[in-house]
Scaffold this active site. Structure first.
Site, PDB file in Angstrom:
ATOM      1  CD  GLU A   1      81.552 -18.402  41.281  1.00  0.00           C
ATOM      2  OE1 GLU A   1      82.124 -17.228  41.079  1.00  0.00           O
ATOM      3  OE2 GLU A   1      82.398 -19.253  41.300  1.00  0.00           O
TER       4      GLU A   1
ATOM      5  CG  PHE B   1      84.788 -10.011  29.821  1.00  0.00           C
ATOM      6  CD1 PHE B   1      85.574 -10.933  29.480  1.00  0.00           C
ATOM      7  CD2 PHE B   1      84.577  -9.335  31.247  1.00  0.00           C
ATOM      8  CE1 PHE B   1      86.562 -11.343  30.655  1.00  0.00           C
ATOM      9  CE2 PHE B   1      85.523  -9.831  31.925  1.00  0.00           C
ATOM     10  CZ  PHE B   1      86.427 -10.873  31.976  1.00  0.00           C
ATOM     11  CD  GLN B   2      83.512 -12.345  34.158  1.00  0.00           C
ATOM     12  OE1 GLN B   2      83.098 -11.572  34.564  1.00  0.00           O
ATOM     13  NE2 GLN B   2      84.484 -12.953  34.515  1.00  0.00           N
TER      14      GLN B   2
ATOM     15  CE  LYS C   1      78.375  -2.431  35.708  1.00  0.00           C
ATOM     16  NZ  LYS C   1      79.863  -2.427  35.191  1.00  0.00           N
TER      17      LYS C   1
ATOM     18  CG  MET D   1      78.898 -46.568  45.236  1.00  0.00           C
ATOM     19  SD  MET D   1      78.536 -48.099  46.410  1.00  0.00           S
ATOM     20  CE  MET D   1      77.835 -47.064  47.622  1.00  0.00           C
TER      21      MET D   1
END
Length: 577
Positions: free
Chosen positions: A58, A120-121, A170, A485
């Site tokens: 993502e 959940f999630q 949802k 760097m």
């Protein structure tokens, strides 16, 4: 005003979501499916008007959308699921926020009646993104979804652009309502100012014309406003030298005789000296961050400063300004050109010629120190990349590190939106997916990503995305076996204590081949251009592994906190007191 679909047609939120994107002219999005957004993916399965690119992480979706936005000026669009899917977008959102590019990031959320129950999630993405996005929404019901989406796109692309997050539970996606899309947005309290005040514009022009040692700083806001043409015309007419920030690369043509190139921590010696000794500094679309100012007390300390910026909060935030002009860079610069046309301004050209003679003297300080080695010199590699590709007018992305600075110093960009790099946040892993998004937006362009062997491994999985969609990004890995760097700082400031900066990498040629891409390794200077030519001709995803000298340093170098005229050139410093 409301644009209304068939009044008798009830659509679910997932279908409404896609219809809203079409109304905004979106035809390509980046995403990754998950539980709560399956209803949208069900509608995508039936819909052929919107092309969805399935990334492998993502974070990469957001960087790809930003690459798309940076090169087109249009908002990039991201779709991810709730919880970990949404959390994985944070670095990308913050990157776009600090560099001011328009994104609309849609995240799934658990059903409204489960929010706050540790479902959940579930993640409070509105709370998490509050400090790193321009605005965010939690959609409460399906009826408000079109209005929220309309506002999100409006906010993302107006004023100072930035990312907007829309969190969609949802149940909003599964509920049905009649689809009505607003034709306009009314947001009391959000009214960006686009035109500069006429008196300030007149004052600025008089100062620039009367100046004996003027300098223009062109920042990323010039690119965002599509104001390069206007800036170039004004600089040329007033005969004023122009330096650019990292984000302003390409906003003024590098091949113009007035160009000083990049200023700042790793900027050109003469650009830093010109800014230090100027009597009038005209900054356009820059927020004066620490990488260009160094020690604030000694930054352009004898100069009168004019500053154009769309964001009033950026003016006098870091550097006190004598003539502030709040407005869109393109509009304000056009106002200045119109004022110049209407009035007989004396541009002080002969006195400015003395200033140019001084700058030419500073330009003689051009040493590019190198280490004698049997391995490739990384600066020569980038020189050769430029030589091989400059006539193709490519889009060039970078990751973050030494290779980023060498690219900014060496590659000459004559147009805006051709150089894509992470500025404010300094995000390793940005370049590869950003190049992918740029290639999707410009399917016929040659797109390069110049990477380090450390940074490329942060989003290397997107090679699978490039292969799946035949996105022909050519990744040039400047492979020095270190996090270069950080190693450079350790060498100079920490007694060569290379703590956790030597990094082992895979065989990048075999990795490329395993993903189904082309892989090449280059160890000899004479092989650089022939290998690049093969990669360009292939029109496929390519990794080129350049094995370079590990201890090469980026110079010039202004150590953090020092004034920008205290410049390290190899192992000595040069400061004009």
């Amino acid at each position: 005003m409301i644009e209304t679909a068939d009044k008798t047609t009830m659509l679910n939120g997932a279908k409404i979501f896609l219809e809203c994107l079409k109304k905004e002219g979106v035809n390509e999005i980046f995403g990754y499916p998950g539980g709560v957004i399956i209803p949208i993916y069900e509608e995508l399965y039936k819909d052929t008007d919107i092309k969805h690119y399935l990334v492998r992480h993502e974070q990469a979706a957001v960087h790809a959308a930003e690459g798309y936005a940076r090169t087109t000026g249009r908002p990039g669009v991201v779709l991810v699921t709730s919880g970990p899917g949404a959390c994985n977008t944070i670095t990308g959102i913050a990157n776009a926020y600090y560099d001011a590019f328009p994104l609309v990031v849609f995240t799934g959320q658990v059903a409204s009646n489960q929010i706050g129950n540790d479902a959940f999630q579930e993640a409070d993405i509105v709370g998490i993104t509050r400090s790193c996005c321009k605005h965010n929404y939690l959609v409460k019901n399906v009826q408000e979804l079109p209005k929220v989406i309309k506002e999100a796109f409006h906010i993302a692309k107006t004023g100072k652009p930035g990312p907007v997050v829309v969190d969609m539970p949802k149940n909003v996606l599964t509920s049905k309502t009649i689809f009505e899309y607003p034709k306009e947005v009314k947001l009391p309290g959000y009214n960006p100012n686009y035109e500069g005040h006429p008196r300030q514009i007149s004052k600025a022009l008089h100062m620039l014309c009367e100046a004996e040692r003027p300098v223009i700083i062109s920042g990323g806001g010039v690119s965002t406003a599509d104001a390069s043409k206007e800036l170039t015309e004004l600089a040329n007419r007033l005969h004023i030298p122009v330096c650019n920030t990292l984000m302003g690369t390409g906003t003024y043509p590098a091949n113009n005789e007035l160009s000083l190139g990049m200023l700042g921590m790793h900027g050109n010696y003469w650009a830093n000296y010109a800014v230090t000794h100027c009597d009038t500094l005209f900054a356009v679309g820059t927020r004066f961050n620490d990488r260009i100012t160094g020690c604030l007390k000694r930054f352009a300390k004898d100069a009168k400063i004019i500053h154009i910026d769309i964001d009033p909060c950026s003016i006098s935030k870091n550097v006190p300004v004598d003539v502030p002009i709040v407005g869109d860079a393109k509009i304000v610069l056009n106002q200045m050109l119109e004022e110049l046309n209407k009035n007989d301004y004396e541009t002080n050209a002969s006195i400015k010629d003395i200033w140019f003679d001084q700058i030419e003297e500073w330009k003689k300080k051009r040493t590019r120190p190198t280490i004698q080695s049997d391995k490739l010199n990384p600066m020569i590699v980038i020189d050769k990349i430029y030589e091989c590709t400059k006539d193709l007018n490519p889009i060039v992305a970078t990751e973050v590190g030494q290779h980023q600075m060498w690219t900014a110093q060496i590659y000459k960009f004559n147009e805006p939106r051709k150089f894509i790099t992470s500025g404010g946040l300094g995000t390793m892993g940005f370049g590869f997916p950003a190049a992918m998004g740029a290639s999707i937006a410009h399917k016929d362009a040659v797109v390069l990503n110049i990477a380090g062997d450390g940074s490329i491994q942060m989003n290397i999985q997107e090679l699978a995305t490039c292969v799946a969609y035949n996105i022909p990004v050519i990744t040039c890995i400047i492979n020095n076996g270190y996090l270069g760097m950080v190693r450079q700082w350790q060498e100079k400031l920490y007694e060569k204590h290379y703590s956790q900066t030597q990094i082992s990498g895979p065989d990048f040629v075999k990795v490329a081949e395993a993903y189904g891409a082309l892989g090449f390794r280059v160890t000899k200077e004479e092989d650089i251009i022939p290998t690049l030519q093969k990669a360009i001709a292939a029109r496929r995803p390519v990794f080129i592994d350049f094995i370079v000298e590990p201890f090469e340093m980026v110079y010039p170098w202004v150590l953090a906190g020092n004034p920008i005229n205290k410049i390290l050139m190899a192992n000595c410093s040069d400061e004009d007191n």
